[in-house]
Design a protein around this motif. Structure first.
Motif, short mmCIF file in Angstrom:
data_model
loop_
_atom_site.label_atom_id
_atom_site.label_comp_id
_atom_site.label_asym_id
_atom_site.label_seq_id
_atom_site.Cartn_x
_atom_site.Cartn_y
_atom_site.Cartn_z
N LEU A 77 0.84 -1.20 0.00
CA LEU A 77 0.00 0.00 0.00
C LEU A 77 0.88 1.26 0.00
O LEU A 77 0.64 2.21 -0.75
N LEU A 78 1.94 1.23 0.82
CA LEU A 78 2.86 2.37 0.87
C LEU A 78 3.55 2.57 -0.48
O LEU A 78 3.65 3.70 -0.99
N CYS A 79 4.01 1.46 -1.08
CA CYS A 79 4.66 1.55 -2.39
C CYS A 79 3.69 2.10 -3.43
O CYS A 79 4.06 2.92 -4.27
N ALA A 80 2.44 1.63 -3.35
CA ALA A 80 1.43 2.08 -4.30
C ALA A 80 1.21 3.58 -4.18
O ALA A 80 1.21 4.30 -5.18
N LEU A 81 1.09 4.05 -2.95
CA LEU A 81 0.88 5.48 -2.72
C LEU A 81 2.05 6.30 -3.25
O LEU A 81 1.87 7.28 -3.97
N ALA A 82 3.27 5.84 -2.90
CA ALA A 82 4.47 6.57 -3.33
C ALA A 82 4.54 6.66 -4.85
O ALA A 82 4.85 7.72 -5.41
N ASP A 83 4.23 5.55 -5.51
CA ASP A 83 4.29 5.52 -6.98
C ASP A 83 3.19 6.34 -7.61
O ASP A 83 3.43 7.15 -8.51
N LEU A 121 2.87 4.25 -12.96
CA LEU A 121 1.84 3.22 -13.08
C LEU A 121 2.15 1.88 -12.38
O LEU A 121 1.22 1.18 -12.00
N PRO A 122 3.43 1.49 -12.20
CA PRO A 122 3.68 0.23 -11.48
C PRO A 122 3.00 0.22 -10.11
O PRO A 122 2.76 -0.84 -9.53
N GLY A 123 2.70 1.41 -9.62
CA GLY A 123 2.01 1.51 -8.33
C GLY A 123 0.68 0.77 -8.34
O GLY A 123 0.22 0.31 -7.30
#
Lengths: 107, 172
Positions: B126-132, B138-140
Motif C-alpha cells: 500500500l505504501l509503495c502504491a501510494l508513493a508511486d 503506473l507500477p504503483g
C-alpha cells in the motif's frame, strides 16, 4: 492459560498426569491417548507449546538426558503435582454437583 | 520416480493447499520437496503419507524453529521441505494420526501468524502504491492490486478467526 487458578485444558491435565514418570514428547502423546482410552490425541505443535509453557512455569522439568539421545525427557515437579491436585479437587466438585442435581446416573 | 508440479496457493488458502496435497497423496504422489509455487512428488503407495503444513514464527533455520522441527520429527513425522517460513511435514498413515494442532488456541495462533504476515505484505504494498501513484508512476497499480488481494484474503481469515473464537467461548 492465565496464571490464576482457572481450569486446566484436558490436554494439559493429561500431559501432567502422564509425567509422573519421565517421558519424551512422543511418549506423552501415547500415554495420553492410552489414559483417555483413545479419546485425547495431542497434536505435535500443541504439545510442544504446552510443554514449553509448563516448563517455564516450573510445573514440569526437562531432564538433561544422555548426549546420544537428542530427545528431551520431561518429568512432573512438586509444583506441577500441586497444580494437578488442585485440578482434581475442582473436577471432583464439578462431578459431585452434576451427580447430585441430575440424579447421579453413576452412583 | 519424481514429478514436479507448479501451483499457486495464497497464504490464506493453507487448508486448500493441505487438501490438495492429501488428494495427491491418495493418488500415490507423496510430497518430497517444496519451493515457491513448486511441489516435488515421489511415487508412493496411494495414501501412504499424510501431509501437514504450517507457518512458523521464525525462519526454518532459527534455533527455535530447529528445536520445534526436531520435536515434531521425534513424533514420527519427517520434514519434507520448507519455503520462506512455511514448513511441510509428512507422516506415514500407518504410524497413527497426524495433526500439528489439536486445540483452539493453537489454531488461533496459526491464523494470527498468517494474518500478521498478510498485514505486513498489504501494508508495504500500500505504501509503495501510494508513493508511486502520487508521482504518476503506473507500477504503483500493481502494488495496489497486491495490497487489495492481501486485504481480501486477510478478511476471509479474519471471519474464520471470529468463528473459532466463538467456539472458544463454549469449548476449550
Amino acid at each position: 492459560m492465565h496464571s490464576g487458578s482457572g481450569a486446566l485444558t484436558e490436554g494439559v491435565y493429561y500431559i501432567l498426569l502422564s509425567l509422573t514418570a519421565p517421558l519424551h514428547g512422543y511418549g506423552i502423546m501415547q500415554r495420553t491417548e492410552q489414559l483417555s482410552g483413545g479419546r485425547v490425541r495431542l497434536a505435535a505443535g500443541t504439545l510442544y507449546g504446552a510443554l514449553n509453557t509448563m516448563a517455564e512455569r516450573g510445573w514440569i522439568a526437562a531432564l538433561a538426558g544422555d548426549q546420544d539421545s537428542r530427545k528431551k525427557e520431561y518429568v512432573l515437579t512438586p509444583a506441577g503435582r500441586e497444580i494437578l491436585e488442585g485440578e482434581l479437587q475442582r473436577l471432583e466438585e464439578l462431578v459431585e454437583n452434576g451427580r447430585r442435581i441430575l440424579g447421579g446416573t453413576g452412583a | 520416480m519424481t514429478m514436479t508440479k507448479h501451483k499457486l496457493f495464497f497464504a490464506w488458502q493453507f487448508e486448500e493447499e493441505e487438501q490438495w496435497l492429501e488428494e495427491m497423496a491418495q493418488q500415490g504422489l507423496a510430497l518430497d520437496g517444496v519451493g515457491f509455487c513448486t511441489y516435488r512428488f515421489r511415487k508412493s503407495a496411494p495414501g501412504e503419507y499424510r501431509t501437514r503444513l504450517e507457518l512458523l514464527a521464525h525462519s526454518p533455520g532459527h534455533p527455535e524453529s530447529q528445536d520445534y522441527i526436531r520435536f515434531v520429527e521425534d513424533t514420527g513425522a519427517e520434514l519434507v521441505g520448507s519455503w520462506f517460513r512455511w514448513v511441510y511435514f509428512r507422516k506415514k498413515r500407518d504410524d497413527g494420526d497426524f495433526q500439528l494442532y489439536s486445540d483452539l488456541p493453537a489454531r488461533l495462533r496459526q491464523l494470527d501468524r498468517i494474518l500478521s504476515l498478510l498485514a505486513v505484505i498489504g501494508g508495504i504494498n500500500l505504501l509503495c502504491a501510494l508513493a508511486d501513484l502520487l508521482q504518476g508512476l503506473l507500477p504503483g497499480l500493481l502494488n495496489l492490486a497486491v495490497a487489495g488481494l492481501a486485504l481480501w484474503g486477510g478478511g476471509r481469515l479474519w471471519r474464520r478467526r471470529g468463528q473459532l473464537r466463538r467456539d472458544q467461548e463454549l469449548y476449550e
